[in-house]
Scaffold this motif. Structure first.
Motif, mmCIF file in Angstrom:
data_model
loop_
_atom_site.group_PDB
_atom_site.id
_atom_site.type_symbol
_atom_site.label_atom_id
_atom_site.label_comp_id
_atom_site.label_asym_id
_atom_site.label_seq_id
_atom_site.Cartn_x
_atom_site.Cartn_y
_atom_site.Cartn_z
ATOM 1 N N ALA A 149 102.234 50.772 -28.648
ATOM 2 C CA ALA A 149 101.727 50.466 -27.520
ATOM 3 C C ALA A 149 100.255 50.870 -26.968
ATOM 4 O O ALA A 149 99.956 50.239 -25.815
ATOM 5 C CB ALA A 149 103.153 51.724 -27.158
ATOM 6 N N LEU A 150 99.842 51.752 -27.023
ATOM 7 C CA LEU A 150 98.229 52.619 -27.040
ATOM 8 C C LEU A 150 97.059 52.103 -27.211
ATOM 9 O O LEU A 150 95.906 51.693 -27.500
ATOM 10 C CB LEU A 150 98.268 53.912 -26.213
ATOM 11 C CG LEU A 150 98.998 54.030 -25.914
ATOM 12 C CD1 LEU A 150 98.847 56.497 -25.545
ATOM 13 C CD2 LEU A 150 99.936 53.778 -24.476
ATOM 14 N N HIS A 151 97.250 51.980 -29.096
ATOM 15 C CA HIS A 151 96.517 51.383 -30.195
ATOM 16 C C HIS A 151 96.088 50.379 -30.874
ATOM 17 O O HIS A 151 94.902 49.959 -30.233
ATOM 18 C CB HIS A 151 96.349 52.516 -31.003
ATOM 19 C CG HIS A 151 95.816 54.256 -30.475
ATOM 20 N ND1 HIS A 151 94.925 54.782 -29.195
ATOM 21 C CD2 HIS A 151 97.040 54.968 -29.789
ATOM 22 C CE1 HIS A 151 95.077 55.883 -29.336
ATOM 23 N NE2 HIS A 151 96.321 56.434 -28.958
ATOM 24 N N GLU A 152 96.916 50.239 -31.130
ATOM 25 C CA GLU A 152 97.056 48.746 -32.516
ATOM 26 C C GLU A 152 96.907 47.791 -31.562
ATOM 27 O O GLU A 152 98.035 46.868 -31.341
ATOM 28 C CB GLU A 152 97.857 48.679 -33.356
ATOM 29 C CG GLU A 152 97.840 50.193 -34.316
ATOM 30 C CD GLU A 152 98.538 50.038 -35.705
ATOM 31 O OE1 GLU A 152 98.961 49.475 -36.082
ATOM 32 O OE2 GLU A 152 99.353 51.432 -35.538
ATOM 33 N N ALA A 153 96.240 47.085 -32.438
ATOM 34 C CA ALA A 153 95.934 45.045 -31.623
ATOM 35 C C ALA A 153 94.637 44.619 -32.954
ATOM 36 O O ALA A 153 93.333 45.442 -32.579
ATOM 37 C CB ALA A 153 95.917 45.412 -30.304
ATOM 38 N N THR A 154 95.127 43.924 -33.463
ATOM 39 C CA THR A 154 93.779 42.556 -34.172
ATOM 40 C C THR A 154 93.273 42.118 -33.286
ATOM 41 O O THR A 154 94.177 40.905 -33.426
ATOM 42 C CB THR A 154 94.964 42.488 -35.665
ATOM 43 O OG1 THR A 154 95.318 43.706 -36.659
ATOM 44 C CG2 THR A 154 93.422 41.951 -36.592
ATOM 45 N N ASP A 155 92.171 41.919 -32.478
ATOM 46 C CA ASP A 155 91.222 41.368 -32.475
ATOM 47 C C ASP A 155 91.403 39.818 -33.273
ATOM 48 O O ASP A 155 90.394 40.369 -34.366
ATOM 49 C CB ASP A 155 90.166 41.816 -31.731
ATOM 50 C CG ASP A 155 90.363 42.688 -30.356
ATOM 51 O OD1 ASP A 155 91.927 42.981 -29.881
ATOM 52 O OD2 ASP A 155 90.042 44.185 -30.444
ATOM 53 N N ILE A 156 91.618 38.941 -32.203
ATOM 54 C CA ILE A 156 91.466 37.611 -33.188
ATOM 55 C C ILE A 156 90.125 36.755 -32.653
ATOM 56 O O ILE A 156 90.469 36.746 -31.437
ATOM 57 C CB ILE A 156 92.142 36.295 -33.386
ATOM 58 C CG1 ILE A 156 93.418 37.403 -33.663
ATOM 59 C CG2 ILE A 156 92.257 34.985 -33.674
ATOM 60 C CD1 ILE A 156 95.064 36.805 -34.006
ATOM 61 N N ASP A 157 89.526 36.431 -32.534
ATOM 62 C CA ASP A 157 88.063 35.321 -32.367
ATOM 63 C C ASP A 157 88.531 34.416 -32.743
ATOM 64 O O ASP A 157 88.631 33.426 -33.377
ATOM 65 C CB ASP A 157 86.875 35.214 -33.330
ATOM 66 C CG ASP A 157 85.673 35.070 -32.542
ATOM 67 O OD1 ASP A 157 85.630 33.608 -31.558
ATOM 68 O OD2 ASP A 157 84.364 35.153 -32.607
ATOM 69 N N LYS A 158 88.742 33.567 -31.205
ATOM 70 C CA LYS A 158 89.771 32.682 -31.286
ATOM 71 C C LYS A 158 88.580 30.864 -31.059
ATOM 72 O O LYS A 158 89.716 30.043 -31.916
ATOM 73 C CB LYS A 158 90.135 32.304 -30.005
ATOM 74 C CG LYS A 158 91.512 33.811 -29.694
ATOM 75 C CD LYS A 158 92.053 32.807 -28.427
ATOM 76 C CE LYS A 158 92.728 34.719 -27.906
ATOM 77 N NZ LYS A 158 93.639 34.507 -26.349
ATOM 78 N N ARG A 159 87.910 31.567 -31.682
ATOM 79 C CA ARG A 159 86.705 30.084 -32.012
ATOM 80 C C ARG A 159 86.957 29.437 -33.703
ATOM 81 O O ARG A 159 86.902 28.689 -33.842
ATOM 82 C CB ARG A 159 85.506 29.952 -31.760
ATOM 83 C CG ARG A 159 85.032 30.702 -30.050
ATOM 84 C CD ARG A 159 83.819 30.725 -30.388
ATOM 85 N NE ARG A 159 83.805 32.145 -30.546
ATOM 86 C CZ ARG A 159 82.425 32.966 -30.587
ATOM 87 N NH1 ARG A 159 80.907 31.951 -30.246
ATOM 88 N NH2 ARG A 159 82.088 33.915 -31.132
ATOM 89 N N ASN A 160 87.035 30.727 -34.405
ATOM 90 C CA ASN A 160 87.227 30.543 -35.535
ATOM 91 C C ASN A 160 88.311 31.004 -36.725
ATOM 92 O O ASN A 160 88.509 31.144 -37.447
ATOM 93 C CB ASN A 160 85.996 30.938 -36.215
ATOM 94 C CG ASN A 160 85.246 31.774 -35.744
ATOM 95 O OD1 ASN A 160 86.231 33.215 -35.642
ATOM 96 N ND2 ASN A 160 83.886 32.391 -35.049
#
Lengths: 342, 201, 743
Positions: free
Chosen positions: C653-664
């Motif tokens: 809920a509070l911490h986990e997220a893998t960020d994605i660079d949408k350009r690549n």
């Protein structure tokens, strides 16, 4: 990691002398082909990532005896640069008389890293920008001058809003530097061209058009100590760090605040901001806005607004302007309310 | 570095190329004018003596070898774990001269002349567990067990540093050791059990 | 007081310490990369910096000059690796993207592996390897240009006329939610060591499925499965990430065969983000039509999930969300969205984490709309059957709520958002339900019982931290009537009889059922017909007498157990022999909603959050969960699993997220300093309540899986609490403080 020569120095002179051989086009200490190794928590990390590629590493840990002392003098505090972060953070007199220093260090990194990292190296730690740390991104002006900046239009939640340029928005990641900044510390240096002392405020360089140049240190210059004057605001000082998790994380926003109050009116305020700027950021506009005033919700917020007047957000970090303001507001209110032993 | 070839100053190379392994020279004042070629060919292994768990170990290592890799791949001590190799997880925590450090961010060469203690050196020689090890069992302070050696080394240091006097202190000073199974509350309970026993012992 | 060892209540086993505890606290427990092999060479992976395109050239001149380099493996010299066909589950590969090139189908695809005498030289060579690419613009995720949509082709429950019922309902709720990409990040890295002895291969690799590893490694190399020995005595965290065959294993084995030397690969943390699987981002649209009293007449749940281009992976948790309450009518659908990404895979509670988050958030929103207590809303909709008419084998949801609410002090909650405060910290209390389907699979085991009263149990089970060795040992001790310290349990080796993948929380039920069967067969041999009287009470000396009567010193039994839910028949539509399939590396798992009855473990979770009124930091000082899951084999290991899982839920809920660079289409926070998981200081008070429950229907041991129950619903409990604290409803996870700076 590229191959390198490994040497251990037993004193400042022999360490510095290794740079006598250096004839390359090194432009500053950070990019020099010879690197000093103290705690290693930045250097070894970045060497493994192939970001830093020194050809010679000089282990200076044996200098801790000579350069690691913490001394109190009439006119202030002298912190030997080889003192470890944990030694300074745990020092009872520093906790009492220079709380912002002890707090900034205690809130940084982890207990293990604080045991390893020397405070001289700590202020030189390099940005956490993912596009800098991952060499498979071609565009990084800090790593490869002129190549561009992938962060400008990339994932930039953690990036800076103050001191940025169109070449680089990488955040200065540290905490301790803000404390030194707020307390107007001086840096003692020794190097191939001799000794000198500079204001801490001139140690780091904003990216402007040359983000690859991060400091004013020349190759071979060794930070030997920090001097902090025994100013009246030092005791009423604190470090506030805001982050996603409770510990072991770099700041989203931080504020180092030191106040000298005349009854409750501000005689002098010293403010440095972290997590939001490309370098340890002195907020002089905010200091000026507070001078002569009593600190309350209104004046604190006005000072915070002044601190971020020139902030430049990107897609994911616009919140840092509001967060940075609120962090500073909270820190000011908290510092004004501190019980300060006389 | 006259010819631009990293690491191969011609003079240094000639001076030392005959040796198959080299020890790390300590630079001193006498070397100010012309630095002694300590280990001029970075390709040559370094001959090191590491004092691990009270025992000297002679190792011949690439200068780039971290203390963690030296322990695991060269000294046969696989208790210390690699979880990130970048100082972000704490699984590699060992003691150097009684202080907890990260072996993944320490070159083995820098660990010379220091006392290294790993998880393998914590129990008594007769097999009696350290109070912290027993406390981790009693409080089920692990699940998969992978971060556990680092947690235990860190926990022992946490007590010795005087940072185990309250729950918030323990939690803060144990935050450099990630546990993905999330045994954190049990780790805190284990430290609270072991801390007074360590003081008695 | 030792909270770690709760007093057993009805239908619960003793809190025995883990059998392997001493090994784990002394550093003697050997994980795959700790296994000693003679004179290993070291490998380092090179992964693609582009997500879509092709390799146009490989220049390995500089890399080969690095002293100590032994080999460089690329698509040019690894063509002999066979392609494994992908299908979801079933012990298959993680992805159908298995080649090292020239085609590039996701960022971080393995494109080369360097091997050298030392780790340091292999790494240097990897950095010196020059690979050129022709790059195309990739599609990263939802809404990216170029993604394609397909039906998930999964069962999606339908009952009644949900649209009509929605239109007729006096109270309507229409909401959308989303969950982010997440990575398992076990602390142990995705290591592989391969060692050949003639044509016999030994693979040391952390695995949740020993027979999958054995068979699929053989298939990749084109050799017979009996030539592969898979070894994985301890697994340093898995959470689903080590349940399928990754492309790396065959590559390492091939390198070891080519170089005629053991090869050891320890990939980096960031490589782990793309060489294994992950939990894909999801989106949800929910429509609820309810009566004024809260009774839900219509529930509609549409899900969208990201997957890779070639593989139609989905978790399709509408199968669960639509059945958990007595809804009048239901309508559901799941769509997959194909992007240029690695293929997602199982991550702790795959279907229910995102879908039950959406369900339980929507219920909280409905409760607010109805001005009802959220627990009462769930009570009103509690039911002995789902909308399709299927009944529960057992259901203790409201018992869990009642016990957890009492422990939490829910009655002291003031309902108005923002009405509870401690200085500058806003306090919020929220709750949500946890559900997890009960699975079981065909399994085998061998038990040896000696006349001296000692026993040895051999199962190719997986000690991933669940305590399987201990509960298997407890089962054997009980059935053989001997103390636990006389039972030796060995696992994690393909030379032992196979059990299913350690996934779907089936391992305890499957392993204990088959071990029970083997033990009972032993006791039958020893003691004659009436086993039941002997079990658990037979003193050792009687057994010894039986041995001497038989004139043997050891009785050994190999057992096969096939639960009804996976028996080939018309209902299960299975045709193959599950035991034969298991030996071939395909586990048969059944249960949950797919049997004659609905079989689920359940729980209720309560969360207190504190949100700083000015700077918005969110902290969780208090967590209470009550769970009912049939027989609890060991209250200590059960509590630990629930505890860890609830912390996972908070993290989700509070911490986990893998960020994605949408350009690549690249993951950017692919390290443990930037991919946030909780540290010790994030967790304060946590209470686990074990609610007694007996269910004789589900399986012989009466066990429902628990490892994946505790992190279901937690995220909703957190966001519900954040709403209560702040009045801000977060519908996109994770909750980050910037979403709360608006006030």
């Amino acid at each position: 990691m590229r191959p390198f020569e490994f040497e251990r120095a037993s004193d400042n002179q022999s360490a510095i002398a290794t740079f006598n051989d250096l004839r390359s086009a090194d432009i500053d200490a950070v990019n020099a082909q010879i690197q000093y190794l103290a705690g290693g928590t930045t250097l070894i990390d970045l060497m493994k990532l192939d970001v830093m590629k020194p050809t010679k590493v000089i282990d200076i840990n044996a200098l801790q005896q000579a350069n690691g002392n913490i001394e109190f003098k009439n006119n202030g505090l002298r912190l030997g640069a080889m003192a470890r972060m944990s030694q300074v953070a745990d020092h009872a007199d520093i906790q009492q008389n220079y709380p912002v220093i002890a707090q900034a260090l205690r809130l940084a990194a982890s207990a293990q890293i604080r045991n390893m990292a020397a405070i001289g190296g700590n202020v030189l730690q390099r940005t956490r920008c993912t596009y800098f740390r991952d060499t498979s991104y071609a565009n990084c002006n800090k790593r490869a001058p002129g190549s561009g900046c992938a962060a400008l239009e990339g994932v930039n939640r953690s990036h800076a809003v103050l001191g940025v340029s169109d070449q680089c928005i990488a955040t200065y990641p540290g905490d301790f530097a803000q404390a030194l900044m707020a307390l107007d510390a001086q840096v003692e240096l020794d190097g191939p061209r001799g000794k000198r002392t500079i204001p801490f405020a001139s140690l780091h360089k904003k990216p402007d058009q040359t983000p690859n140049i991060e400091t004013s240190l020349t190759p071979g210059e060794l930070i030997t100590a920090f001097n902090v004057a025994a100013a009246p605001y030092a005791k009423r000082s604190l470090f506030l760090k805001v982050r996603d998790r409770e510990s072991y994380e770099f700041a989203l926003a931080s504020a180092a605040v030191a106040l000298d109050l005349d009854n409750s009116n501000v005689r002098q305020a010293r403010i440095a901001l972290g997590g939001v700027a490309t370098v340890p950021w002195r907020a002089k506009e905010a200091e000026a806005a507070l001078a002569g005033n009593k600190i309350d919700d209104v004046t604190a917020k006005r000072a915070a607004d002044a601190a971020f007047a020139d902030a430049k957000p990107r897609e994911h970090n616009a919140f840092k302007i509001e967060l940075g303001k609120r962090t500073l507001t909270r820190a000011l209110l908290q510092a004004a309310a501190m019980e300060v032993p006389t | 570095m006259t010819d631009g070839t990293p690491g191969f100053s011609r003079r240094n190379f000639l001076a030392t190329s005959a040796a198959s392994t080299m020890s790390v020279a300590l630079l001193d004042r006498g070397a100010r004018a012309a630095p002694t070629p300590a280990q001029a060919n970075p390709r040559e292994p370094l001959k090191l003596t590491l004092k691990i768990n009270g025992r000297d170990r002679e190792l011949s290592l690439d200068p780039r070898t971290t203390l963690l890799d030296a322990l695991r791949e060269h000294a046969g001590l696989t208790g210390s774990k690699k979880g990130c190799d970048h100082g972000q997880c704490g699984a590699c925590t060992v003691m150097m001269d009684g202080r907890r450090i990260l072996s993944c961010l320490t070159f083995a060469a820098s660990a010379q002349d220091h006392d290294i203690t790993t998880i393998e050196g914590l129990a008594q020689t007769d097999g009696t567990l350290h109070p912290m090890q027993q406390a981790f069992i009693d409080h089920d302070a692990f699940q998969c067990g992978y971060c556990t050696p680092g947690q235990i080394m860190s926990a022992v240091a946490c007590v010795k540093e005087g940072h185990a006097n309250s729950d918030p202190d323990i939690r803060e000073y144990m935050s450099g050791n990630l546990c993905r199974c999330a045994a954190y509350p049990n780790i805190v309970d284990a430290i609270k059990q072991a801390a007074p026993q360590m003081k008695e012992g | 007081m030792n909270r770690a060892a709760p007093e057993p209540q009805a239908n619960m086993g003793q809190p025995e310490p883990r059998l392997e505890a001493r090994l784990k606290v002394t550093g003697e427990a050997r994980y795959a990369s700790d296994m000693p092999v003679h004179n290993p060479a070291f490998a380092f992976l090179v992964t693609s910096p582009i997500a879509k395109g092709a390799i146009t050239g490989i220049d390995d001149k500089d890399a080969r000059t690095v002293p100590g380099v032994l080999g460089i493996f690329t698509h040019e010299n690894t063509a002999e690796l066979k392609k494994l066909s992908w299908s979801q589950g079933g012990g298959g590969p993680t992805t159908s993207i298995q080649d090292l090139g020239p085609k590039i189908q996701h960022d971080g695809q393995i494109v080369a592996m360097t091997v050298a005498d030392t780790f340091e030289a292999a790494r240097e060579a990897a950095y010196k390897l020059k690979i050129s690419y022709q790059e195309e613009i990739p599609s990263a995720t939802f809404d990216s240009p170029g993604v394609t949509q397909t039906d998930a082709k999964k069962p999606t429950p339908k009952a009644g006329n949900a649209e009509a019922a929605f239109n007729d309902a006096p109270v309507k709720l229409e909401v959308a939610y989303s969950t982010p990409t997440q990575h398992h990040n076990p602390i142990e890295l995705f290591t592989t060591t391969a060692s050949w002895d003639g044509d016999q291969l030994t693979v040391y690799e952390p695995s949740q499925f020993m027979y999958g590893l054995k068979n699929k490694t053989a298939a990749r190399l084109g050799i017979k499965p009996d030539k592969v020995h898979a070894v994985s005595p301890f697994v340093g965290g898995a959470f689903g990430s080590k349940s399928q065959q990754t492309p790396r294993t065959g590559l390492v084995a091939l390198a070891a065969r080519t170089l005629n030397r053991p090869v050891k690969l320890v990939p980096t943390r960031d490589q782990g983000f793309t060489i294994a699987t992950y939990r894909a981002e999801t989106r949800h649209a929910i429509k609820i039509g309810a009566a004024e009293n809260g009774k839900i007449a219509s529930f509609q749940h549409d899900g969208w999930e990201v997957t890779s281009r070639p593989d139609n992976y989905s978790v399709a948790g509408v199968e669960d969300s639509a059945r958990m309450y007595g809804f009048g009518a239901v309508k559901t659908a799941v769509t997959t969205v194909h992007a240029d990404r690695n293929t997602p895979g199982f991550m702790r509670s795959p279907p229910v984490v995102p879908y039950i988050y959406a369900l339980e958030s929507a219920l909280d929103e409905l409760a607010v709309k109805l001005k009802m207590d959220p627990i009462e809303l769930r009570r009103v909709n509690d039911s002995n059957k789902d909308a399709t008419g299927k009944e529960w084998s057992s259901r203790s949801l409201m018992k869990c709520y009642d016990q957890a609410a009492e422990a939490f002090g829910w009655s002291r909650r003031s309902a108005e958002p923002g009405s509870m405060r401690d200085g500058n910290w806003l306090i919020g209390w929220g709750c949500a339900s946890a559900f997890y389907p009960t699975h079981i699979g065909a399994a085998t085991a061998r038990v040896k019982f000696n006349a001296d009263g000692h026993a040895r149990v051999e199962v190719a089970a997986h000690e991933i931290g669940t305590g399987v060795m201990t509960v298997v040992g407890q089962t054997a001790a009980e059935r053989l009537g001997i103390p636990l310290d006389r039972v030796e349990v060995v696992v994690g080796d393909s030379n032992y009889p196979p059990v299913p993948v350690a996934g779907g929380s089936n391992q305890t039920a499957s392993c204990c059922s088959v071990v029970m069967k083997a033990c009972d067969a032993i006791m039958a041999k020893l003691g004659g017909a009436n086993i039941k009287e002997t079990v658990g009470s037979g003193p050792v000396k009687d057994v010894a007498a039986s041995f001497s009567k038989l004139g043997v010193s050891t009785v050994e039994e190999y057992a096969e157990f096939v639960p009804d839910v996976v028996k080939p028949n018309a209902v299960t539509s299975l045709v193959d022999d599950p035991i034969k399939k298991l030996y071939e590396g395909s586990p048969s798992l059944g249960g949950g909603s797919h049997g004659e009855k609905l079989m689920y473990a359940m729980g209720a979770e309560f969360i207190e959050v504190r949100v700083h009124a000015l700077t918005g930091e969110i902290r969780v000082p208090r967590i209470v969960g009550a769970f009912a899951a049939g027989r609890i084999m060991n209250t200590r290991t059960a509590r630990s699993q629930y505890m860890g899982a609830m912390i996972w839920g908070v993290s989700s809920a509070l911490h986990e997220a893998t960020d994605i660079d949408k350009r690549n289409a690249r993951y950017v926070n692919d390290n443990l300093a930037d991919y946030m998981i909780p540290v010790n200081a994030d967790i304060q008070q946590l209470e686990v309540i074990l609610v007694p429950e007996q269910d004789n229907f589900i399986n012989p041991v009466g066990v429902k899986g628990i490892g994946e129950l505790g992190n279901v619903g937690t995220a909703a409990a957190v966001t519900n609490a954040v709403y209560h604290a702040t009045g801000v409803r977060i519908r996109e996870l994770p909750v980050r403080l910037e979403k709360l700076l608006t006030t």
